[in-house]
Design an enzyme around this catalytic site. Structure first.
Site, PDB file in Angstrom:
ATOM      1  N   ARG A  70       5.185 -41.655  35.768  1.00  0.00           N
ATOM      2  CA  ARG A  70       6.501 -41.090  36.062  1.00  0.00           C
ATOM      3  C   ARG A  70       6.830 -41.234  37.543  1.00  0.00           C
ATOM      4  O   ARG A  70       7.961 -41.494  37.912  1.00  0.00           O
ATOM      5  CB  ARG A  70       6.553 -39.611  35.642  1.00  0.00           C
ATOM      6  CG  ARG A  70       7.941 -39.017  35.863  1.00  0.00           C
ATOM      7  CD  ARG A  70       8.105 -37.701  35.165  1.00  0.00           C
ATOM      8  NE  ARG A  70       7.672 -36.607  36.014  1.00  0.00           N
ATOM      9  CZ  ARG A  70       7.795 -35.333  35.702  1.00  0.00           C
ATOM     10  NH1 ARG A  70       8.304 -34.978  34.539  1.00  0.00           N
ATOM     11  NH2 ARG A  70       7.379 -34.387  36.519  1.00  0.00           N
ATOM     12  N   ILE A 101      12.962 -36.141  31.905  1.00  0.00           N
ATOM     13  CA  ILE A 101      12.802 -34.963  32.768  1.00  0.00           C
ATOM     14  C   ILE A 101      12.327 -35.458  34.130  1.00  0.00           C
ATOM     15  O   ILE A 101      11.377 -36.243  34.215  1.00  0.00           O
ATOM     16  CB  ILE A 101      11.802 -33.972  32.140  1.00  0.00           C
ATOM     17  CG1 ILE A 101      12.419 -33.402  30.858  1.00  0.00           C
ATOM     18  CG2 ILE A 101      11.458 -32.854  33.113  1.00  0.00           C
ATOM     19  CD1 ILE A 101      11.505 -32.491  30.081  1.00  0.00           C
ATOM     20  N   HIS A 118      25.033 -30.069  30.320  1.00  0.00           N
ATOM     21  CA  HIS A 118      24.181 -29.616  29.221  1.00  0.00           C
ATOM     22  C   HIS A 118      25.070 -29.030  28.123  1.00  0.00           C
ATOM     23  O   HIS A 118      25.992 -28.258  28.416  1.00  0.00           O
ATOM     24  CB  HIS A 118      23.199 -28.553  29.732  1.00  0.00           C
ATOM     25  CG  HIS A 118      22.304 -28.042  28.654  1.00  0.00           C
ATOM     26  ND1 HIS A 118      21.201 -28.754  28.219  1.00  0.00           N
ATOM     27  CD2 HIS A 118      22.371 -26.924  27.888  1.00  0.00           C
ATOM     28  CE1 HIS A 118      20.626 -28.083  27.237  1.00  0.00           C
ATOM     29  NE2 HIS A 118      21.308 -26.970  27.020  1.00  0.00           N
ATOM     30  N   GLN A 180      31.681 -32.182  22.972  1.00  0.00           N
ATOM     31  CA  GLN A 180      31.739 -33.376  23.825  1.00  0.00           C
ATOM     32  C   GLN A 180      33.133 -33.593  24.400  1.00  0.00           C
ATOM     33  O   GLN A 180      33.258 -33.985  25.556  1.00  0.00           O
ATOM     34  CB  GLN A 180      31.302 -34.606  23.038  1.00  0.00           C
ATOM     35  CG  GLN A 180      29.786 -34.780  23.082  1.00  0.00           C
ATOM     36  CD  GLN A 180      29.376 -36.224  23.226  1.00  0.00           C
ATOM     37  OE1 GLN A 180      30.073 -37.116  22.769  1.00  0.00           O
ATOM     38  NE2 GLN A 180      28.239 -36.464  23.840  1.00  0.00           N
TER      39      GLN A 180
HETATM   40  C1  GRF Z   1      26.086 -34.989  26.065  1.00  0.00           C
HETATM   41  O1  GRF Z   1      26.429 -34.218  24.960  1.00  0.00           O
HETATM   42  C2  GRF Z   1      25.458 -34.152  27.145  1.00  0.00           C
HETATM   43  O2  GRF Z   1      25.813 -32.813  27.100  1.00  0.00           O
HETATM   44  C3  GRF Z   1      23.988 -34.277  26.885  1.00  0.00           C
HETATM   45  O3  GRF Z   1      23.813 -35.566  26.360  1.00  0.00           O
HETATM   46  C4  GRF Z   1      25.011 -35.998  25.728  1.00  0.00           C
HETATM   47  C5  GRF Z   1      25.324 -37.355  26.247  1.00  0.00           C
HETATM   48  O4  GRF Z   1      26.389 -37.969  25.581  1.00  0.00           O
HETATM   49  N1  GRF Z   1      23.253 -34.023  28.087  1.00  0.00           N
HETATM   50  P1  GRF Z   1      27.027 -39.287  26.169  1.00  0.00           P
HETATM   51  O5  GRF Z   1      25.906 -40.300  26.346  1.00  0.00           O
HETATM   52  O6  GRF Z   1      27.709 -38.957  27.444  1.00  0.00           O
HETATM   53  O7  GRF Z   1      27.992 -39.753  25.104  1.00  0.00           O
END
Ligand code: GRF
Length: 224
Positions: A70, A101, A118, A180
């Site tokens: 990593r 991570i 998130h 989203q």
């Molecule tokens: C999103 O829902 C975000 O909250 C999470 O991962 C997803 C990524 O979606 N961390 P995208 O690749 O932007 O379509």
């Protein structure tokens, strides 16, 4: 808006890149105050990397599988980030569906400039599978959070949130699609507030309009 005054953004992705595209839409809009200088994927098959290329955005793949540790991966990632930024200490690094991570040293290197989105109203539901967990709990609302990244997973200072009501016939897919849509607006709004200088980070605290932010703004997105 002149190019010189735009906030440079490096966007890190692993998947579809819908947040990346929404942020790029903001950057290209008449009121955009930022500019994506590089998109980095941690895997070559990330769909978002093709979508970014189709828009003419500069892209790089730093494939996590080709590094022995990593530490080595994060070293290469930091080099790819720094090489894209006009000034090494200027600009934001946006995690947008980035599935790795990040270690403490990497996070410390970009303290106050590394953001994540998130899919939950943090501190509720850190980690994965947030939509299913919220539905199983019988929650009445869900949402998204943009926060500064710290060593604590999904635990850094919250900049802003978007609340999404849960509907009676929701399943994880339907709920995730609505969250989203809220994410796309929320992330761009946060980038804009930082680019305008309305929001900044100081010693682990979000400063909004010159004052420490005690309660992050949380707008409700109730469109279907
Ligand atoms: C999103 O829902 C975000 O909250 C999470 O991962 C997803 C990524 O979606 N961390 P995208 O690749 O932007 O379509």
């Amino acid at each position: 808006m002149s190019e010189q005054r735009r906030l440079p953004l490096v966007v890190l992705i692993s998947g579809y890149g819908s947040n990346l595209l929404a942020i790029d839409d903001y950057c290209r809009s008449p009121h955009g105050r930022a500019s994506i200088v590089r998109v980095i994927a941690d895997r070559p098959q990330a769909v978002g990397i093709e979508r970014a290329r189709a828009r003419g955005l500069p892209t790089v793949v730093v494939d996590y599988r080709s590094f022995a540790s990593r530490r080595d991966f994060e070293y290469a990632l930091a080099q790819a980030i720094d090489a894209a930024l006009p000034e090494p200490t200027d600009g934001l690094i946006l995690l947008a569906g980035f599935l790795r991570i990040l270690g403490d040293a990497f996070v410390a290197r970009y303290a106050g400039r590394l953001l994540n989105i998130h899919p939950s109203l943090l501190p509720a539901y850190p980690g994965l599978d947030t939509h299913r967990r919220a539905l199983e709990d019988g929650a009445t609302e869900h949402g998204a959070t943009v926060h500064y990244v710290t060593a604590q997973l999904d635990g850094g200072p919250i900049i802003a949130q978007a609340r999404v009501p849960i509907l009676p016939d929701d399943d994880p897919q339907r709920l995730s699609a609505r969250v989203q849509r809220a994410e796309h607006k929320l992330y761009s709004e946060v980038v804009d507030s930082i680019a305008r200088g309305a929001v900044r980070y100081e010693n682990g605290v979000v400063i909004r309009d010159g004052k420490p932010q005690s309660q992050p703004p949380c707008r409700t997105f109730s469109e279907p």
